[in-house]
Design a protein around this motif. Structure first.
Motif, mmCIF file in Angstrom:
data_model
loop_
_atom_site.group_PDB
_atom_site.id
_atom_site.type_symbol
_atom_site.label_atom_id
_atom_site.label_comp_id
_atom_site.label_asym_id
_atom_site.label_seq_id
_atom_site.Cartn_x
_atom_site.Cartn_y
_atom_site.Cartn_z
ATOM 1 N N LEU A 8 0.452 -1.090 0.304
ATOM 2 C CA LEU A 8 -0.042 0.428 -0.160
ATOM 3 C C LEU A 8 0.542 0.831 0.268
ATOM 4 O O LEU A 8 0.228 2.276 0.744
ATOM 5 C CB LEU A 8 -1.047 -0.168 0.972
ATOM 6 N N HIS A 9 2.159 0.604 -0.806
ATOM 7 C CA HIS A 9 2.766 2.349 -0.424
ATOM 8 C C HIS A 9 3.973 2.524 -1.213
ATOM 9 O O HIS A 9 5.114 1.868 -1.914
ATOM 10 C CB HIS A 9 3.479 2.476 0.416
ATOM 11 N N ILE A 10 3.647 2.827 -2.455
ATOM 12 C CA ILE A 10 3.949 2.769 -4.234
ATOM 13 C C ILE A 10 4.189 3.837 -4.944
ATOM 14 O O ILE A 10 3.069 4.654 -4.725
ATOM 15 C CB ILE A 10 3.170 1.400 -5.160
ATOM 16 N N ASP A 40 1.216 7.951 -4.766
ATOM 17 C CA ASP A 40 2.622 9.725 -5.010
ATOM 18 C C ASP A 40 2.703 10.843 -4.376
ATOM 19 O O ASP A 40 1.634 11.263 -3.608
ATOM 20 C CB ASP A 40 2.243 9.930 -6.541
ATOM 21 N N HIS A 41 4.276 11.285 -4.092
ATOM 22 C CA HIS A 41 3.971 12.463 -3.376
ATOM 23 C C HIS A 41 3.156 13.739 -4.265
ATOM 24 O O HIS A 41 3.572 13.799 -5.504
ATOM 25 C CB HIS A 41 5.433 12.787 -3.732
ATOM 26 N N ASP A 42 2.331 14.453 -3.381
ATOM 27 C CA ASP A 42 1.744 15.410 -3.612
ATOM 28 C C ASP A 42 1.015 15.615 -5.104
ATOM 29 O O ASP A 42 0.845 16.640 -4.834
ATOM 30 C CB ASP A 42 2.708 16.727 -3.540
ATOM 31 N N VAL A 65 -2.080 8.751 -2.019
ATOM 32 C CA VAL A 65 -1.690 10.282 -1.946
ATOM 33 C C VAL A 65 -0.414 9.686 -0.926
ATOM 34 O O VAL A 65 -0.949 9.794 0.565
ATOM 35 C CB VAL A 65 -2.332 11.160 -2.480
ATOM 36 N N GLU A 66 0.940 10.815 -0.961
ATOM 37 C CA GLU A 66 1.415 10.754 0.488
ATOM 38 C C GLU A 66 2.033 12.603 -0.044
ATOM 39 O O GLU A 66 2.497 12.925 -0.784
ATOM 40 C CB GLU A 66 2.971 10.311 -0.183
ATOM 41 N N ILE A 67 1.556 13.005 1.600
ATOM 42 C CA ILE A 67 1.169 14.661 1.642
ATOM 43 C C ILE A 67 2.268 14.477 2.231
ATOM 44 O O ILE A 67 2.301 13.874 3.649
ATOM 45 C CB ILE A 67 0.367 15.422 2.050
ATOM 46 N N ILE A 76 6.802 14.910 8.277
ATOM 47 C CA ILE A 76 6.633 14.447 7.974
ATOM 48 C C ILE A 76 5.270 13.690 7.093
ATOM 49 O O ILE A 76 4.759 15.254 7.148
ATOM 50 C CB ILE A 76 4.963 14.994 9.328
ATOM 51 N N HIS A 77 5.650 12.655 6.273
ATOM 52 C CA HIS A 77 4.207 12.353 5.354
ATOM 53 C C HIS A 77 3.517 11.913 5.507
ATOM 54 O O HIS A 77 3.288 10.463 6.934
ATOM 55 C CB HIS A 77 5.124 11.369 4.620
ATOM 56 N N ILE A 78 2.161 12.027 4.940
ATOM 57 C CA ILE A 78 0.751 11.875 5.415
ATOM 58 C C ILE A 78 0.083 10.839 4.359
ATOM 59 O O ILE A 78 0.405 11.549 3.031
ATOM 60 C CB ILE A 78 -0.259 13.017 6.295
ATOM 61 N N ALA A 191 2.761 8.115 7.681
ATOM 62 C CA ALA A 191 3.863 6.768 6.634
ATOM 63 C C ALA A 191 5.052 7.241 7.569
ATOM 64 O O ALA A 191 5.898 7.875 8.254
ATOM 65 C CB ALA A 191 4.087 7.719 5.902
ATOM 66 N N HIS A 192 5.978 5.655 7.905
ATOM 67 C CA HIS A 192 6.656 5.123 7.994
ATOM 68 C C HIS A 192 7.462 6.539 9.007
ATOM 69 O O HIS A 192 8.425 7.273 8.912
ATOM 70 C CB HIS A 192 8.561 5.549 6.624
ATOM 71 N N PRO A 193 6.887 6.597 10.193
ATOM 72 C CA PRO A 193 6.661 7.050 11.814
ATOM 73 C C PRO A 193 8.943 7.041 12.167
ATOM 74 O O PRO A 193 9.089 8.067 12.637
ATOM 75 C CB PRO A 193 6.185 6.547 12.562
ATOM 76 N N THR A 249 5.713 -1.462 0.791
ATOM 77 C CA THR A 249 8.020 -1.078 0.627
ATOM 78 C C THR A 249 8.232 0.356 -0.259
ATOM 79 O O THR A 249 9.008 1.340 0.169
ATOM 80 C CB THR A 249 7.898 -2.102 -0.532
ATOM 81 N N ASP A 250 7.018 1.202 -0.301
ATOM 82 C CA ASP A 250 7.503 2.908 -0.487
ATOM 83 C C ASP A 250 8.343 2.312 -1.961
ATOM 84 O O ASP A 250 9.450 3.153 -2.321
ATOM 85 C CB ASP A 250 8.098 3.130 0.877
ATOM 86 N N PHE A 251 7.934 1.309 -2.938
ATOM 87 C CA PHE A 251 8.666 0.796 -4.069
ATOM 88 C C PHE A 251 8.727 2.132 -5.301
ATOM 89 O O PHE A 251 7.868 3.205 -5.145
ATOM 90 C CB PHE A 251 7.436 0.034 -4.839
HETATM 91 MN MN MN Z 1 7.751 9.282 2.640
#
Ligand code: MN
Ligand code: AMP
Ligand code: MN
Ligand code: MN
Length: 297
Positions: A8-10, A40-42, A65-67, A76-78, A191-193, A249-251
């Motif tokens: 769930l993190h690609i 994806d970032h933003d 989405v990753e903000i 901090i990524h959300i 994300a990834h604390p 995985t943050d692939f």
């Molecule tokens: Mn991140």
């Protein structure tokens, strides 16, 4: 039969990954993943292709989405999941964040040029291809030009916070990111604390105490970079704080070649039960969010 797992993190090439959204779906199917989320970032610009491709395949696809946000001087990524990615407030918010990226990218290039690197913004933009451009694109161009051996080295020597070519960009407070994700009908996950081994238990605990009242819904409990102790700690803290657990995985494809989709560094997987619990949670809070949105208007 093998146990089905999820990721769930690609990232796709809409931000700093190298696979197209369609390639991500096809690869996920080929390695037998049950569900995937594009985060994806933003930007949400990869989601149409992602969901349309998945609709023709035997796989569940979640829009995400990753903000990036800033809290007490730390990034901090959300992650947002189950978002309505046509929501106007979300789109306007992401547009604004990408404008901040673009002006920061100009600053980075100017700084690099003054340090003697031969690089232009046009080259970076052409290389990136997608609409959310960031430091990994700068790093990969610097590597291609022979300045560094890998992105780790480019970040260490040039691009990370505190390094000579680092330039800040204006980041929202996590409260704002969480609020916008809720407005778009999604759930917000930290994300990834623990990122690159930087956070201690007391820190994560303290942060959760502050972020839970802001509306945080979950934490990323499964992530390839965690030690077994950190992984257990996050599952425990999630349970104590009544937060859902996500994982991925943050692939990034070829931009982070050591991390594979689905299996991370090789010994990693996310159980499909995670997504079932997230869905149930989402279903339960959706009514609350709808009420807040209505009464808040
Ligand atoms: Mn991140
Ligand atoms: P940006 O979004 O432009 O601020 O760049 C942040 C992205 O760069 C992260 O999402 C990672 O993909 C990548 N990144 C951050 N730190 C490092 C590092 N030390 N080495 C390699 N890549 C990194
Ligand atoms: Mn990235
Ligand atoms: Mn990510």
């Amino acid at each position: 039969m093998s146990i089905k797992t999820i990721d769930l993190h690609i990232h796709s090439n809409a931000s700093d990954g190298t696979f197209t959204p369609a390639e991500i779906v096809r690869h996920a199917v080929s390695i037998n993943l049950e569900a995937i989320a594009l985060t994806d970032h933003d930007t949400i610009s990869g989601l149409d292709e992602f969901l349309q491709t998945a609709a023709t395949e035997n796989i569940t696809a979640i829009p995400g989405v990753e903000i990036s946000s800033l809290f007490s001087g730390r990034e901090i990524h959300i992650l947002g999941y189950f978002i309505d990615y046509h929501n106007p407030a979300l789109l306007a918010f992401l547009d604004h964040i990408r404008a901040g990226r673009n002006s920061r990218n100009e600053d980075i290039i100017r700084r690099l040029q003054s340090l003697g690197y031969e690089i232009t913004l046009e080259e970076v933009t052409a290389r990136a291809g997608g609409e959310s451009i960031g430091r990994p694109h700068v790093a990969s161009l610097l590597i291609e030009k022979g300045y560094f051996k890998d992105s780790q080295q480019a970040f260490e020597r040039c691009l990370k916070r505190g390094a000579p070519a680092f330039c800040p960009r204006k980041l929202p407070h996590p409260e704002e990111a969480i609020r916008i994700i809720h407005q778009a009908g999604g759930i917000a996950v930290w994300a990834h604390p623990v990122y690159r081994n930087k956070f201690a238990r007391s820190h994560v605990r303290g942060m959760l105490r502050k972020m839970k009242p802001l509306g945080l819904d979950g934490v990323e409990g499964f992530y390839p970079g965690y030690t077994p102790v950190q992984h257990q700690m996050l599952l425990e803290l999630a349970a104590i704080s009544d937060l859902v657990v996500s994982g991925g995985t943050d692939f990034h494809g070829g931009n982070i070649p050591s991390i594979a989709m689905g299996s991370g560094d090789g010994n990693f997987s996310v159980p499909a039960e995670c997504l079932a619990a997230m869905r149930e949670y989402h279903h339960n809070i959706k009514h609350e969010i709808d009420n807040i949105t209505v009464t808040g208007e």
